[in-house]
Design an enzyme around this catalytic site. Structure first.
Site, PDB file in Angstrom:
ATOM      1  N   HIS A 192       4.571   8.752  13.402  1.00  0.00           N
ATOM      2  CA  HIS A 192       3.542   7.744  13.665  1.00  0.00           C
ATOM      3  C   HIS A 192       4.196   6.454  14.136  1.00  0.00           C
ATOM      4  O   HIS A 192       5.340   6.176  13.807  1.00  0.00           O
ATOM      5  CB  HIS A 192       2.618   7.500  12.472  1.00  0.00           C
ATOM      6  CG  HIS A 192       3.234   6.915  11.229  1.00  0.00           C
ATOM      7  ND1 HIS A 192       4.362   7.406  10.631  1.00  0.00           N
ATOM      8  CD2 HIS A 192       2.847   5.867  10.452  1.00  0.00           C
ATOM      9  CE1 HIS A 192       4.634   6.699   9.541  1.00  0.00           C
ATOM     10  NE2 HIS A 192       3.737   5.746   9.418  1.00  0.00           N
ATOM     11  N   HIS A 247       0.810  -1.222   0.000  1.00  0.00           N
ATOM     12  CA  HIS A 247       0.000   0.000   0.000  1.00  0.00           C
ATOM     13  C   HIS A 247       0.845   1.274   0.000  1.00  0.00           C
ATOM     14  O   HIS A 247       0.370   2.323  -0.414  1.00  0.00           O
ATOM     15  CB  HIS A 247      -0.961  -0.001   1.204  1.00  0.00           C
ATOM     16  CG  HIS A 247      -0.257   0.083   2.530  1.00  0.00           C
ATOM     17  ND1 HIS A 247       0.239  -1.021   3.192  1.00  0.00           N
ATOM     18  CD2 HIS A 247       0.050   1.150   3.318  1.00  0.00           C
ATOM     19  CE1 HIS A 247       0.800  -0.643   4.324  1.00  0.00           C
ATOM     20  NE2 HIS A 247       0.708   0.661   4.427  1.00  0.00           N
TER      21      HIS A 247
HETATM   22  O1  LIG Z   1       0.999  -6.038  11.095  1.00  0.00           O
HETATM   23  C1  LIG Z   1       0.785  -6.286   9.923  1.00  0.00           C
HETATM   24  O2  LIG Z   1       0.525  -7.400   9.523  1.00  0.00           O
HETATM   25  C2  LIG Z   1       0.858  -5.186   8.884  1.00  0.00           C
HETATM   26  C3  LIG Z   1       1.224  -3.869   9.482  1.00  0.00           C
HETATM   27  C4  LIG Z   1       1.267  -2.787   8.456  1.00  0.00           C
HETATM   28  O3  LIG Z   1       1.466  -3.021   7.286  1.00  0.00           O
HETATM   29  C5  LIG Z   1       1.090  -1.440   8.908  1.00  0.00           C
HETATM   30  C6  LIG Z   1       1.271  -0.403   8.088  1.00  0.00           C
HETATM   31  C7  LIG Z   1       1.175   0.932   8.537  1.00  0.00           C
HETATM   32  C8  LIG Z   1       1.481   1.988   7.741  1.00  0.00           C
HETATM   33  O4  LIG Z   1       1.738   1.872   6.454  1.00  0.00           O
HETATM   34  C9  LIG Z   1       1.646   3.339   8.198  1.00  0.00           C
HETATM   35  O5  LIG Z   1       1.029   3.703   9.202  1.00  0.00           O
HETATM   36  O6  LIG Z   1       2.411   4.084   7.566  1.00  0.00           O
HETATM   37 FE   LIG Z   2       3.554   3.096   6.133  1.00  0.00          FE
END
Ligand SMILES: O=C(O)CCC(=O)/C=C/C=C(\O)C(=O)O
Ligand SMILES: [Fe+2]
Length: 312
Positions: free
Chosen positions: A179, A115
């Site tokens: 964050h 993402h």
């Molecule tokens: O824990 C997991 O399985 C996936 C965690 C995860 O991908 C979190 C992403 C968070 C961000 O991209 C963000 O806050 O920038």
């Molecule tokens: Fe991220």
């Protein structure tokens, strides 16, 4: 060549754990402003700097940064799966130009992205395959991390190489500012998690759904003020944006990994993508930040920013 830059925070929680409607409306307005900026600039090429969250890069081999000549998105957190519209010829030229300038760039002929790459392409261009793109992974999660100065050097070299292409180029950064989301950490991880972080076994749909639920719960706790994670730090975020706005990019050379994590949380290192993109723009000439939006959005676990900048 003219050049431009856009920085856009991403969050896996957009649409899943949204803040109050007035906050959403302000974000929508800022994002629409960025879309209009991009439409007016009409880029011929997008260089996208973004992190990964253990979907494409694992500790088996973890480069500090990596340029892709081809890339595929996994489709996590509701983003699209499938190939990105990578401009392979431009990617190869930029890779060579960056290496020629003394940066030890890793190159991937088949990068897996998540993402971090897919969301900004969807939000700003309507899909992951709409615009010629050169994806550049910037490690913003998996310690140990290289000095921030090397990220600025990467952005500078790549920007100089891009200038030689003679195409209207948009340098796009994807990343939250301060964050602290629940991204797994290798140090101290239980053996099963450590094995996944090192080897990178693709998660089953059930495992992925469980991970996504964990992040949603964390967002709810962050918003409720019951989270033990490091809070969003608007003062730190605005200091970063001030330096970007004033073109004070050398200031970042003294920022340390430890201080960034302490002040901004474990994923504050995603600002490396912003530093790279603005260094690329600066390498093409003086620039002006034409818009700047910032809001702390705990429900998204994000110091959330949108900024646009253009060469003078
Ligand atoms: O824990 C997991 O399985 C996936 C965690 C995860 O991908 C979190 C992403 C968070 C961000 O991209 C963000 O806050 O920038
Ligand atoms: Fe991220």
């Amino acid at each position: 060549m003219t050049a431009a830059a856009v920085g856009l925070s991403h969050s896996p929680l957009i649409g899943k754990n949204d803040p109050a409607p007035d906050v959403l409306a302000r974000v929508d307005e800022a994002v629409e402003g960025a879309r209009e900026f991009i439409r007016a600039y009409d880029p011929e090429l997008v260089v996208l700097y973004a992190p990964d969250h253990y979907n494409g890069f694992f500790y088996k081999e973890m480069p500090p940064f990596c340029l892709a000549t081809e890339a595929h998105a996994v489709g996590d957190f509701g983003t699209s799966a499938g190939p990105l519209s990578v401009d392979t010829a431009a990617a190869r030229t930029l890779a060579q130009g960056t290496l020629d300038r003394g940066i030890d760039l890793t190159v991937s002929a088949r990068m897996t992205v998540d993402h971090g790459f897919a969301q900004p392409l969807e939000v700003l261009f309507g899909g992951i395959d709409r615009v010629p793109v050169v994806p550049v992974f910037v490690n913003g999660v998996a310690t140990p991390l290289c000095p921030v100065a090397r990220i600025r050097a990467l952005g500078t070299a790549l920007g100089e190489a891009a200038a030689e292409l003679g195409r209207r180029t948009l340098f796009l950064a994807s990343g939250g500012l301060s964050h602290d989301p629940p991204v797994p950490v290798l140090d101290g991880a239980p053996p099963r998690v450590a094995e996944a972080l090192v080897e990178g076994h693709p998660p089953t749909p059930e495992q992925r759904a469980k991970g996504e639920q964990r992040v949603i719960r964390a967002g709810q706790e962050y918003a409720a003020g019951t989270s033990a994670m490091i809070p969003i730090n608007p003062a730190w975020d605005n200091r970063l944006l001030d330096h970007l706005e004033k073109g004070e990019l050398t200031e970042f050379d003294s920022w340390t990994v430890a201080a960034m994590a302490a002040e901004g949380g474990g994923s504050a290192h995603e600002v490396r993508a912003w530093i790279a993109a603005f260094a690329s723009l600066a390498a093409t000439g003086p620039y002006e930040m034409t818009s700047r939006f910032y809001e702390a959005i705990p429900a998204w676990i994000a110091g959330f920013a949108v900024a646009t900048a253009q060469g003078r």
